[in-house]
Motif scaffolding. Structure first.
Motif, PDB file in Angstrom:
ATOM      1  N   VAL A 273      32.777  35.840  53.254  1.00 18.80           N
ATOM      2  CA  VAL A 273      33.117  34.610  52.535  1.00 18.80           C
ATOM      3  C   VAL A 273      32.186  34.481  51.339  1.00 18.80           C
ATOM      4  N   MET A 274      32.765  34.258  50.169  1.00 21.56           N
ATOM      5  CA  MET A 274      31.970  34.137  48.952  1.00 21.56           C
ATOM      6  C   MET A 274      32.375  32.882  48.188  1.00 21.56           C
ATOM      7  N   VAL A 275      31.376  32.189  47.662  1.00 20.02           N
ATOM      8  CA  VAL A 275      31.588  31.032  46.790  1.00 20.02           C
ATOM      9  C   VAL A 275      31.118  31.419  45.402  1.00 20.02           C
ATOM     10  N   VAL A 276      31.918  31.086  44.391  1.00 17.11           N
ATOM     11  CA  VAL A 276      31.557  31.437  43.021  1.00 17.11           C
ATOM     12  C   VAL A 276      32.063  30.354  42.069  1.00 17.11           C
ATOM     13  N   ASN A 277      31.347  30.177  40.960  1.00 18.22           N
ATOM     14  CA  ASN A 277      31.712  29.136  39.998  1.00 18.22           C
ATOM     15  C   ASN A 277      32.945  29.503  39.178  1.00 18.22           C
ATOM     16  N   ALA A 278      33.730  28.484  38.861  1.00 17.47           N
ATOM     17  CA  ALA A 278      34.899  28.645  37.987  1.00 17.47           C
ATOM     18  C   ALA A 278      35.034  27.359  37.181  1.00 17.47           C
ATOM     19  N   LEU A 279      34.376  27.319  36.038  1.00 14.60           N
ATOM     20  CA  LEU A 279      34.187  26.073  35.305  1.00 14.60           C
ATOM     21  C   LEU A 279      35.490  25.478  34.773  1.00 14.60           C
TER      22      LEU A 279
ATOM     23  N   ALA B 129      36.218  34.460  37.195  1.00 13.54           N
ATOM     24  CA  ALA B 129      35.900  34.251  38.611  1.00 13.54           C
ATOM     25  C   ALA B 129      36.849  35.032  39.503  1.00 13.54           C
ATOM     26  N   LEU B 130      38.140  34.991  39.180  1.00 14.06           N
ATOM     27  CA  LEU B 130      39.115  35.710  39.994  1.00 14.06           C
ATOM     28  C   LEU B 130      38.926  37.223  39.891  1.00 14.06           C
ATOM     29  N   ALA B 131      38.573  37.704  38.714  1.00 13.59           N
ATOM     30  CA  ALA B 131      38.309  39.140  38.551  1.00 13.59           C
ATOM     31  C   ALA B 131      37.092  39.557  39.376  1.00 13.59           C
ATOM     32  N   PHE B 132      36.063  38.721  39.385  1.00 14.03           N
ATOM     33  CA  PHE B 132      34.859  39.009  40.161  1.00 14.03           C
ATOM     34  C   PHE B 132      35.177  39.008  41.659  1.00 14.03           C
ATOM     35  N   ILE B 133      35.958  38.046  42.093  1.00  8.71           N
ATOM     36  CA  ILE B 133      36.366  37.987  43.494  1.00  8.71           C
ATOM     37  C   ILE B 133      37.159  39.234  43.874  1.00  8.71           C
ATOM     38  N   GLU B 134      38.071  39.643  43.026  1.00 13.02           N
ATOM     39  CA  GLU B 134      38.867  40.845  43.303  1.00 13.02           C
ATOM     40  C   GLU B 134      37.970  42.073  43.413  1.00 13.02           C
ATOM     41  N   GLU B 135      36.957  42.155  42.571  1.00 15.92           N
ATOM     42  CA  GLU B 135      36.049  43.296  42.598  1.00 15.92           C
ATOM     43  C   GLU B 135      35.209  43.313  43.881  1.00 15.92           C
TER      44      GLU B 135
END
Length: 253
Positions: free
Chosen positions: A187-193, A207-213
């Motif tokens: 599970v990861m939380v990341v900012n998406a302003l 953010a979505l690209a980072f999550i996909e990676e």
């Protein structure tokens, strides 16, 4: 492990003072966001990541009566200005451990000199135990926590991995070596302003690209401004394993 999203908003929160933007006028409680912070609890331990100006309200809303410490990502006001409100915990528990980069500790000592001063300490001021973080694992309770070094434009910011959970906010870039620390995270939380690009934060596309990676099982977006749009509408457009976090949401890992 249980994670509570204490706040999911950007530096001004939502609604912004005096704003007539449609998201700021939304009746959906998920569109009302305090400044960003999480509470991470496991076994008998409970730690807060960041302590912004809404800290008191967040503690009351979630009936938090004890914390084992505060971990700071960086020194910006929306992540630190609630430090004085650790007082009730200090009165009950004694000195409160805090964990931060030495640069962040220096900023806290400047803003809250009466907390850190050893001379003529103001009666009633809380006291803390300083723990300097470097880019190496450290221990909270019975758990080894891994710092994730990221950049918020030109400012270094720590994200943190708590076993299968990773929390990253105010991120714009992450070096490849640091991304490796996220291998296998569930599970990861990341900012998406917001939708539009920003000079120091991931926008939604980034953010979505980072999550996909990184490819976690689940991901949650946080540090959200009104310019991202309505919670209900934006979440419909996301991949099936990506969700928009909202204030007081609790998740289990």
């Amino acid at each position: 492990m249980e994670v509570t999203f204490l706040g999911t908003g950007t530096s001004q929160g939502i609604p912004i003072i005096g704003s007539n933007h449609p998201v700021c006028l939304s009746k959906d409680p998920r569109d009302k966001r305090l400044r960003v912070s999480v509470l991470v609890a496991w076994d008998e331990y409970c730690y807060v990541v960041d302590c912004g100006p809404d800290f008191r309200q967040q503690m009351i809303s979630n009936n938090v009566s004890r914390i084992d410490g505060v971990v700071f990502t960086h020194e910006h006001a929306d992540h630190t200005m609630g430090l004085d409100d650790i007082r009730p915990f200090f009165f009950r528990q004694g000195d409160i451990p805090i964990y931060a980069h030495k640069r962040v500790l220096k900023a806290l000592k400047s803003r809250f000199d009466y907390i850190f001063s050893s001379e003529n300490k103001y009666p009633g001021a809380p006291s803390v135990v300083e723990n300097i973080l470097i880019n190496k694992p450290f221990t909270l309770g019975n758990l080894d926590v891994i710092p994730i070094n990221t950049m918020h434009n030109r400012l270094q910011v720590f994200g943190f991995r708590f076993k299968d959970f990773a929390y990253l906010t105010d991120v714009k870039t992450v070096e490849e070596e640091e991304k490796k620390k996220l291998d296998g995270v569930k599970v990861m939380v990341v900012n998406a302003l917001r939708i539009e690009p920003h000079h120091s934060h991931f926008n939604l596309e980034e953010a979505l690209a980072f999550i996909e990676e990184i490819n976690p099982e689940r991901a949650y977006l946080t540090h959200i401004s009104h310019m991202l749009g309505f919670h209900a509408e934006v979440e419909k457009t996301l991949p099936e394993n990506v969700f928009i976090a909202y204030d007081n949401l609790k998740i289990t890992i």
